[in-house]
Design a protein around this motif. Structure first.
Motif, PDB file in Angstrom:
ATOM      1  N   ALA A  98      -5.652  51.226  56.546  1.00 44.70           N
ATOM      2  CA  ALA A  98      -4.415  51.492  55.766  1.00 44.70           C
ATOM      3  C   ALA A  98      -3.564  50.067  55.364  1.00 44.70           C
ATOM      4  O   ALA A  98      -2.991  49.564  54.413  1.00 44.70           O
ATOM      5  N   GLU A  99      -3.559  49.254  56.545  1.00 45.21           N
ATOM      6  CA  GLU A  99      -2.942  48.004  56.835  1.00 45.21           C
ATOM      7  C   GLU A  99      -3.610  46.909  55.918  1.00 45.21           C
ATOM      8  O   GLU A  99      -3.038  46.046  55.195  1.00 45.21           O
ATOM      9  N   LEU A 100      -5.093  46.871  56.199  1.00 43.26           N
ATOM     10  CA  LEU A 100      -5.809  46.026  55.278  1.00 43.26           C
ATOM     11  C   LEU A 100      -6.200  46.188  53.912  1.00 43.26           C
ATOM     12  O   LEU A 100      -6.661  45.750  53.226  1.00 43.26           O
ATOM     13  N   GLY A 101      -6.223  47.565  53.375  1.00 46.31           N
ATOM     14  CA  GLY A 101      -6.439  47.966  52.385  1.00 46.31           C
ATOM     15  C   GLY A 101      -7.869  47.946  51.958  1.00 46.31           C
ATOM     16  O   GLY A 101      -8.244  48.060  50.675  1.00 46.31           O
ATOM     17  N   SER A 102      -8.746  48.047  53.141  1.00 47.09           N
ATOM     18  CA  SER A 102     -10.044  48.184  52.734  1.00 47.09           C
ATOM     19  C   SER A 102     -10.933  48.665  54.166  1.00 47.09           C
ATOM     20  O   SER A 102     -10.650  48.150  55.137  1.00 47.09           O
ATOM     21  N   LEU A 103     -11.890  49.687  53.813  1.00 53.60           N
ATOM     22  CA  LEU A 103     -12.588  50.068  54.998  1.00 53.60           C
ATOM     23  C   LEU A 103     -13.469  49.006  55.603  1.00 53.60           C
ATOM     24  O   LEU A 103     -13.715  48.952  56.820  1.00 53.60           O
ATOM     25  N   SER A 104     -14.063  48.093  54.709  1.00 51.93           N
ATOM     26  CA  SER A 104     -14.932  47.286  55.189  1.00 51.93           C
ATOM     27  C   SER A 104     -14.170  45.951  55.955  1.00 51.93           C
ATOM     28  O   SER A 104     -14.750  45.744  56.953  1.00 51.93           O
ATOM     29  N   ALA A 105     -13.224  45.918  55.493  1.00 52.65           N
ATOM     30  CA  ALA A 105     -12.444  44.812  56.241  1.00 52.65           C
ATOM     31  C   ALA A 105     -11.899  45.428  57.584  1.00 52.65           C
ATOM     32  O   ALA A 105     -11.995  44.866  58.594  1.00 52.65           O
ATOM     33  N   ALA A 106     -11.466  46.611  57.728  1.00 58.53           N
ATOM     34  CA  ALA A 106     -11.111  47.293  58.782  1.00 58.53           C
ATOM     35  C   ALA A 106     -12.341  47.309  59.989  1.00 58.53           C
ATOM     36  O   ALA A 106     -12.184  46.949  61.265  1.00 58.53           O
ATOM     37  N   ALA A 107     -13.545  47.531  59.267  1.00 58.58           N
ATOM     38  CA  ALA A 107     -14.634  47.670  60.319  1.00 58.58           C
ATOM     39  C   ALA A 107     -15.158  46.244  60.642  1.00 58.58           C
ATOM     40  O   ALA A 107     -15.207  46.164  61.930  1.00 58.58           O
ATOM     41  N   ARG A 108     -14.946  45.237  59.790  1.00 62.84           N
ATOM     42  CA  ARG A 108     -15.197  43.706  60.556  1.00 62.84           C
ATOM     43  C   ARG A 108     -13.949  43.443  61.623  1.00 62.84           C
ATOM     44  O   ARG A 108     -14.399  42.783  62.558  1.00 62.84           O
ATOM     45  N   HIS A 109     -12.990  44.048  61.260  1.00 67.55           N
ATOM     46  CA  HIS A 109     -11.899  43.665  62.246  1.00 67.55           C
ATOM     47  C   HIS A 109     -12.081  44.414  63.511  1.00 67.55           C
ATOM     48  O   HIS A 109     -11.765  43.665  64.740  1.00 67.55           O
ATOM     49  N   LEU A 110     -12.635  45.705  63.559  1.00 62.43           N
ATOM     50  CA  LEU A 110     -12.793  46.288  64.726  1.00 62.43           C
ATOM     51  C   LEU A 110     -14.255  46.107  65.511  1.00 62.43           C
ATOM     52  O   LEU A 110     -14.638  46.527  66.213  1.00 62.43           O
ATOM     53  N   ASP A 111     -15.159  45.269  64.578  1.00 58.70           N
ATOM     54  CA  ASP A 111     -16.485  44.684  64.961  1.00 58.70           C
ATOM     55  C   ASP A 111     -17.428  45.916  65.094  1.00 58.70           C
ATOM     56  O   ASP A 111     -18.373  46.102  66.050  1.00 58.70           O
ATOM     57  N   ILE A 112     -17.196  46.865  64.082  1.00 55.36           N
ATOM     58  CA  ILE A 112     -18.174  47.967  63.738  1.00 55.36           C
ATOM     59  C   ILE A 112     -18.951  47.919  62.614  1.00 55.36           C
ATOM     60  O   ILE A 112     -18.326  47.309  61.715  1.00 55.36           O
ATOM     61  N   SER A 113     -19.961  48.596  62.378  1.00 56.60           N
ATOM     62  CA  SER A 113     -20.767  48.702  61.009  1.00 56.60           C
ATOM     63  C   SER A 113     -19.733  49.354  60.014  1.00 56.60           C
ATOM     64  O   SER A 113     -19.235  50.486  60.560  1.00 56.60           O
ATOM     65  N   PRO A 114     -19.923  49.238  58.612  1.00 53.43           N
ATOM     66  CA  PRO A 114     -19.476  50.153  57.680  1.00 53.43           C
ATOM     67  C   PRO A 114     -19.877  51.453  57.817  1.00 53.43           C
ATOM     68  O   PRO A 114     -18.974  52.160  57.518  1.00 53.43           O
ATOM     69  N   SER A 117     -13.197  54.358  46.078  1.00 51.07           N
ATOM     70  CA  SER A 117     -13.760  54.165  44.861  1.00 51.07           C
ATOM     71  C   SER A 117     -14.743  52.690  45.243  1.00 51.07           C
ATOM     72  O   SER A 117     -14.575  52.177  46.465  1.00 51.07           O
ATOM     73  N   THR A 118     -15.532  52.436  44.199  1.00 45.61           N
ATOM     74  CA  THR A 118     -16.406  51.135  44.595  1.00 45.61           C
ATOM     75  C   THR A 118     -15.585  49.867  44.628  1.00 45.61           C
ATOM     76  O   THR A 118     -15.945  48.915  45.353  1.00 45.61           O
ATOM     77  N   ARG A 119     -14.270  49.732  43.999  1.00 43.02           N
ATOM     78  CA  ARG A 119     -13.492  48.472  44.150  1.00 43.02           C
ATOM     79  C   ARG A 119     -12.131  48.748  44.522  1.00 43.02           C
ATOM     80  O   ARG A 119     -11.417  47.730  44.842  1.00 43.02           O
ATOM     81  N   SER A 120     -11.600  49.957  45.227  1.00 44.41           N
ATOM     82  CA  SER A 120     -10.489  50.207  45.236  1.00 44.41           C
ATOM     83  C   SER A 120     -10.262  51.304  46.320  1.00 44.41           C
ATOM     84  O   SER A 120     -11.197  52.105  46.425  1.00 44.41           O
ATOM     85  N   LEU A 121      -8.979  51.433  47.107  1.00 45.37           N
ATOM     86  CA  LEU A 121      -8.854  52.365  48.302  1.00 45.37           C
ATOM     87  C   LEU A 121      -7.280  52.468  48.119  1.00 45.37           C
ATOM     88  O   LEU A 121      -6.543  51.536  47.895  1.00 45.37           O
ATOM     89  N   ARG A 122      -6.706  53.802  48.248  1.00 45.19           N
ATOM     90  CA  ARG A 122      -5.573  54.185  48.387  1.00 45.19           C
ATOM     91  C   ARG A 122      -5.411  55.362  49.234  1.00 45.19           C
ATOM     92  O   ARG A 122      -6.226  56.137  49.276  1.00 45.19           O
ATOM     93  N   LEU A 123      -4.071  55.583  49.670  1.00 44.43           N
ATOM     94  CA  LEU A 123      -3.981  56.449  50.656  1.00 44.43           C
ATOM     95  C   LEU A 123      -3.537  57.718  49.771  1.00 44.43           C
ATOM     96  O   LEU A 123      -2.717  57.578  48.814  1.00 44.43           O
ATOM     97  N   THR A 124      -3.918  59.030  50.079  1.00 41.29           N
ATOM     98  CA  THR A 124      -3.340  59.993  49.472  1.00 41.29           C
ATOM     99  C   THR A 124      -1.987  60.528  49.863  1.00 41.29           C
ATOM    100  O   THR A 124      -1.571  59.924  50.934  1.00 41.29           O
ATOM    101  N   PRO A 125      -1.054  61.142  49.374  1.00 40.32           N
ATOM    102  CA  PRO A 125       0.245  61.704  49.820  1.00 40.32           C
ATOM    103  C   PRO A 125       0.096  62.273  51.310  1.00 40.32           C
ATOM    104  O   PRO A 125       0.891  61.816  52.170  1.00 40.32           O
TER     105      PRO A 125
END
Length: 305
Positions: free
Chosen positions: A14-30, A52-60
């Motif tokens: 949620a903070e980085l706006g990207s699951l792949s970026a969060a994975a890199r930050h936590l040193d785990i694979s996508p 989606s392939t290019r974006s990420l958003r939180l649901t309500p």
């Protein structure tokens, strides 16, 4: 049962706006990150993030759950730090430099709690808005807004999602009215801050993809950020400051956030030192402690709701 690492991944995503970026930050694979998010959503029986392939958003539901996840992580982190402190018994002198306003009005009570967890640790606190020379002055680490321009310094992120907010006291707004847009700031008394001999008179905002900036004017300027905040609380004008500096005043009703539909400038907080050798266990514990406390304030920021 909810897993700590799944909650951590959700908050970082949620903070980085990207699951792949969060994975890199936590040193785990996508793949591991994706499985963790799916597991958390299954346990909560709700969708937290739409991807989606290019974006990420939180649901309500994800937006609502994010604040609870942050609070849970903060509580667990504090408990872990208390256990670590009791086991390791960290001691010695830790010399810390911090900005004047953040240091006096936000950090100071946090340091009281930190020393209560580590009673053998001695703190030497230097407050001021002049950028300390970490190579020459008697400082181990410094808390600073903005990434250091000197690439030789070591900078650890503490609050990367922090931003500036436009505020004023209710008494000022009762006299002068509430500005409805950025252009209206030209009609108001803006309280200005000076660093390194330069007045920060251009205030920048972003509404969606539209960026706006305006050179503002006012009858008061100071090189001490705490003085500028005090002027605002006293009702002398508008102030454009870090959320971490004014969150307490906003929550207490002494200041009111304005133009909440526009994002203020990014103002990330870093812990900076001259050499990696200075990243001792006390420094890491302090950074984790301050990071958790900042996360609690940022969860209440205008742009987080």
């Amino acid at each position: 049962m909810l897993r700590f690492d799944d909650l951590h991944l959700f908050v970082r995503t949620a903070e980085l706006g990207s699951l792949s970026a969060a994975a890199r930050h936590l040193d785990i694979s996508p793949a591991v990150a994706s499985a963790a998010l799916k597991r958390l959503e299954q346990q909560l029986a709700t969708r937290l993030i739409v991807r989606s392939t290019r974006s990420l958003r939180l649901t309500p539901e994800g937006e609502a759950y994010l604040a609870h996840a942050r609070q849970a992580l903060q509580s667990l982190e504090a408990g872990q730090q208390q256990l670590d402190g009791s086991r390791e018994g960290i001691s010695g002198v830790l010399q810390l430099s911090a900005p004047s306003d953040f240091g006096r009005n936000t950090l100071l009570p946090w340091l009281d709690d930190f020393q209560a967890l580590h009673p053998l640790l001695h703190l030497r606190l230097l407050l001021g808005d002049r950028v300390a020379d970490l190579f020459r002055e008697p400082v181990d680490v410094a808390l600073r807004y903005g990434a250091p321009e000197d690439s030789s310094l070591v900078a650890l992120p503490v609050a990367t999602s922090n931003r500036r907010v436009l505020c004023a006291a209710p008494s000022y707004l009762a006299r002068r009215g509430v500005p409805q847009n950025v252009e209206a700031l030209a009609e108001h008394n803006c309280l200005l801050y000076m660093l390194g001999g330069r007045v920060h008179e251009r205030w920048r905002f972003q509404a969606g993809k539209r960026e706006q900036s305006l050179v503002v004017q006012g009858d008061r300027i100071s090189d001490d950020a705490d003085v500028v905040r005090r002027w605002a609380v006293a009702g002398h004008g508008l102030v454009y400051k870090s959320w971490l500096d004014v969150a307490g005043d906003v929550q207490a009703g002494r200041l009111q956030v304005l133009l909440s539909h526009s994002l203020g400038e990014a103002t990330p907080l870093y812990l900076v030192c001259a050499h990696r050798a200075q990243l001792s266990k006390p420094v890491h514990l302090l950074r984790d402690f301050v990071q958790a406390r900042c996360a609690g304030l940022l969860a209440q920021a205008p742009w987080a709701n």
